[in-house]
Design a protein around this motif. Structure first.
Motif, mmCIF file in Angstrom:
data_model
loop_
_atom_site.group_PDB
_atom_site.id
_atom_site.type_symbol
_atom_site.label_atom_id
_atom_site.label_comp_id
_atom_site.label_asym_id
_atom_site.label_seq_id
_atom_site.Cartn_x
_atom_site.Cartn_y
_atom_site.Cartn_z
ATOM 1 N N LEU A 73 0.836 -1.203 0.000
ATOM 2 C CA LEU A 73 0.000 0.000 0.000
ATOM 3 C C LEU A 73 0.868 1.250 0.000
ATOM 4 N N GLN A 74 1.897 1.248 0.814
ATOM 5 C CA GLN A 74 2.807 2.392 0.881
ATOM 6 C C GLN A 74 3.497 2.624 -0.459
ATOM 7 N N VAL A 75 3.900 1.546 -1.113
ATOM 8 C CA VAL A 75 4.546 1.644 -2.428
ATOM 9 C C VAL A 75 3.608 2.298 -3.439
ATOM 10 N N VAL A 76 2.359 1.863 -3.453
ATOM 11 C CA VAL A 76 1.380 2.399 -4.397
ATOM 12 C C VAL A 76 1.085 3.870 -4.097
ATOM 13 N N GLU A 77 0.909 4.193 -2.831
ATOM 14 C CA GLU A 77 0.632 5.588 -2.458
ATOM 15 C C GLU A 77 1.803 6.496 -2.822
ATOM 16 N N ASN A 78 3.018 6.030 -2.579
ATOM 17 C CA ASN A 78 4.200 6.843 -2.887
ATOM 18 C C ASN A 78 4.417 6.999 -4.387
ATOM 19 N N ALA A 79 3.961 6.005 -5.159
ATOM 20 C CA ALA A 79 4.141 6.061 -6.610
ATOM 21 C C ALA A 79 3.150 7.003 -7.283
ATOM 22 N N ASP A 80 2.025 7.251 -6.615
ATOM 23 C CA ASP A 80 1.018 8.132 -7.209
ATOM 24 C C ASP A 80 1.515 9.577 -7.210
ATOM 25 N N ARG A 81 1.195 10.274 -8.281
ATOM 26 C CA ARG A 81 1.604 11.676 -8.427
ATOM 27 C C ARG A 81 0.357 12.488 -8.761
ATOM 28 N N PRO A 82 -0.411 12.872 -7.746
ATOM 29 C CA PRO A 82 -1.723 13.490 -7.948
ATOM 30 C C PRO A 82 -1.733 14.723 -8.841
ATOM 31 N N ASP A 83 -0.617 15.447 -8.928
ATOM 32 C CA ASP A 83 -0.578 16.654 -9.750
ATOM 33 C C ASP A 83 -0.286 16.357 -11.223
ATOM 34 N N ALA A 84 0.050 15.109 -11.528
ATOM 35 C CA ALA A 84 0.389 14.743 -12.908
ATOM 36 C C ALA A 84 -0.861 14.315 -13.675
ATOM 37 N N GLU A 85 -0.709 14.152 -14.980
ATOM 38 C CA GLU A 85 -1.811 13.664 -15.801
ATOM 39 C C GLU A 85 -2.118 12.212 -15.428
ATOM 40 N N PRO A 86 -3.373 11.788 -15.586
ATOM 41 C CA PRO A 86 -3.757 10.431 -15.193
ATOM 42 C C PRO A 86 -2.901 9.329 -15.818
ATOM 43 N N SER A 87 -2.495 9.496 -17.080
ATOM 44 C CA SER A 87 -1.684 8.456 -17.722
ATOM 45 C C SER A 87 -0.319 8.328 -17.052
ATOM 46 N N VAL A 88 0.251 9.445 -16.646
ATOM 47 C CA VAL A 88 1.536 9.427 -15.943
ATOM 48 C C VAL A 88 1.366 8.777 -14.575
ATOM 49 N N ARG A 89 0.281 9.126 -13.899
ATOM 50 C CA ARG A 89 0.002 8.548 -12.585
ATOM 51 C C ARG A 89 -0.188 7.038 -12.677
ATOM 52 N N LEU A 90 -0.982 6.605 -13.667
ATOM 53 C CA LEU A 90 -1.282 5.179 -13.777
ATOM 54 C C LEU A 90 -0.025 4.375 -14.105
ATOM 55 N N ALA A 91 0.777 4.879 -15.035
ATOM 56 C CA ALA A 91 2.012 4.181 -15.392
ATOM 57 C C ALA A 91 2.935 4.067 -14.184
ATOM 58 N N SER A 92 3.006 5.116 -13.396
ATOM 59 C CA SER A 92 3.860 5.110 -12.214
ATOM 60 C C SER A 92 3.355 4.124 -11.168
ATOM 61 N N VAL A 93 2.066 4.178 -10.883
ATOM 62 C CA VAL A 93 1.482 3.327 -9.841
ATOM 63 C C VAL A 93 1.557 1.849 -10.222
ATOM 64 N N ILE A 94 1.104 1.522 -11.425
ATOM 65 C CA ILE A 94 1.082 0.118 -11.835
ATOM 66 C C ILE A 94 2.497 -0.407 -12.063
ATOM 67 N N GLY A 95 3.350 0.405 -12.650
ATOM 68 C CA GLY A 95 4.730 -0.020 -12.860
ATOM 69 C C GLY A 95 5.421 -0.340 -11.550
ATOM 70 N N ARG A 96 5.236 0.518 -10.562
ATOM 71 C CA ARG A 96 5.905 0.300 -9.273
ATOM 72 C C ARG A 96 5.281 -0.861 -8.511
ATOM 73 N N PHE A 97 3.964 -0.991 -8.580
ATOM 74 C CA PHE A 97 3.281 -2.086 -7.884
ATOM 75 C C PHE A 97 3.709 -3.436 -8.455
ATOM 76 N N ALA A 98 3.762 -3.529 -9.776
ATOM 77 C CA ALA A 98 4.196 -4.776 -10.414
ATOM 78 C C ALA A 98 5.650 -5.083 -10.075
ATOM 79 N N ALA A 99 6.484 -4.050 -10.056
ATOM 80 C CA ALA A 99 7.895 -4.248 -9.718
ATOM 81 C C ALA A 99 8.040 -4.755 -8.285
ATOM 82 N N TRP A 100 7.229 -4.219 -7.375
ATOM 83 C CA TRP A 100 7.289 -4.677 -5.980
ATOM 84 C C TRP A 100 6.938 -6.156 -5.888
ATOM 85 N N GLN A 101 5.943 -6.571 -6.661
ATOM 86 C CA GLN A 101 5.562 -7.983 -6.668
ATOM 87 C C GLN A 101 6.717 -8.857 -7.154
#
Length: 200
Positions: A73-101
């Motif tokens: 959860l912490q990894v996903v929250e830290n990867a989110d960038r609320p001020d960025a465009e949704p596509s940038v946010r999604l790529a960051s969140v999913i990329g980091r979450f998958a990498a953590w796995q």
């Protein structure tokens, strides 16, 4: 971390060693095929020496699951960038979450596939953490849908698909040329954008 973290997980080095040994045992033999005696033997200690840290095998599994889900959860929250465009946010969140796995595939495999062994109260606690993680991803998906940057018919279904893709990494990783977390991160970030129909 919070007091709840210390109460559940345990902050001592000895407790951390026990959790690491238990993850290896659970990953190799399954929860049902593992005994506290086997875990203790892996550490060169007696089973009695484990009890001051974890009173039962189930309590130990709960600590492992709580720690893993809280960190994810912490990894996903830290990867989110609320001020960025949704596509940038999604790529960051999913990329980091998958990498953590991928980085924690043995640990993740245990906490994904052995949850049925938890008692009802502990199970509910873990489900709560999982829902919080899903809500972060859903928030990004909804933001892209509202802005028109994502083209998708079902935000809830797409969110579930994204979460399933990520957590399933632990089942097969590593495999072939997919043997490092950076490669997984790039691949899953791209897959996520394709799945939501991101405008590029």
């Amino acid at each position: 971390m919070s007091d709840a973290w210390d109460d559940v997980v345990g902050g001592s080095k000895a407790a951390a060693r026990i959790r690491t040994a238990a993850i290896d045992e659970f990953a190799e033999h399954g929860y049902g095929g593992t005994t506290t005696r086997r875990i203790a033997a892996r550490l060169g200690m007696s089973p009695a020496a484990m009890y001051p840290h974890y009173a039962s095998k189930e309590e130990l599994l709960f600590a492992i699951a709580y720690e893993g889900h809280a960190l994810a959860l912490q990894v996903v929250e830290n990867a989110d960038r609320p001020d960025a465009e949704p596509s940038v946010r999604l790529a960051s969140v999913i990329g980091r979450f998958a990498a953590w796995q991928a980085e924690n595939h043995r640990w993740s495999r245990v906490i994904q596939y052995e949850l049925a062994a938890l008692d009802r109260e502990h199970y509910r606690t873990i489900v709560g953490l999982r829902r919080q993680t899903t809500q972060v991803v859903r928030g990004v998906v909804d933001a892209g849908h509202v802005s028109g940057e994502f083209t998708l018919p079902d935000a809830e279904g797409v969110t579930l698909a994204l979460m399933s893709l990520c957590v399933d990494v632990c089942r097969w990783y590593p495999s072939g040329r997919y043997d490092d977390a950076a490669t997984i991160s790039d691949l899953y970030a791209d897959l996520a954008l394709r799945l939501v129909g991101a405008v590029r």
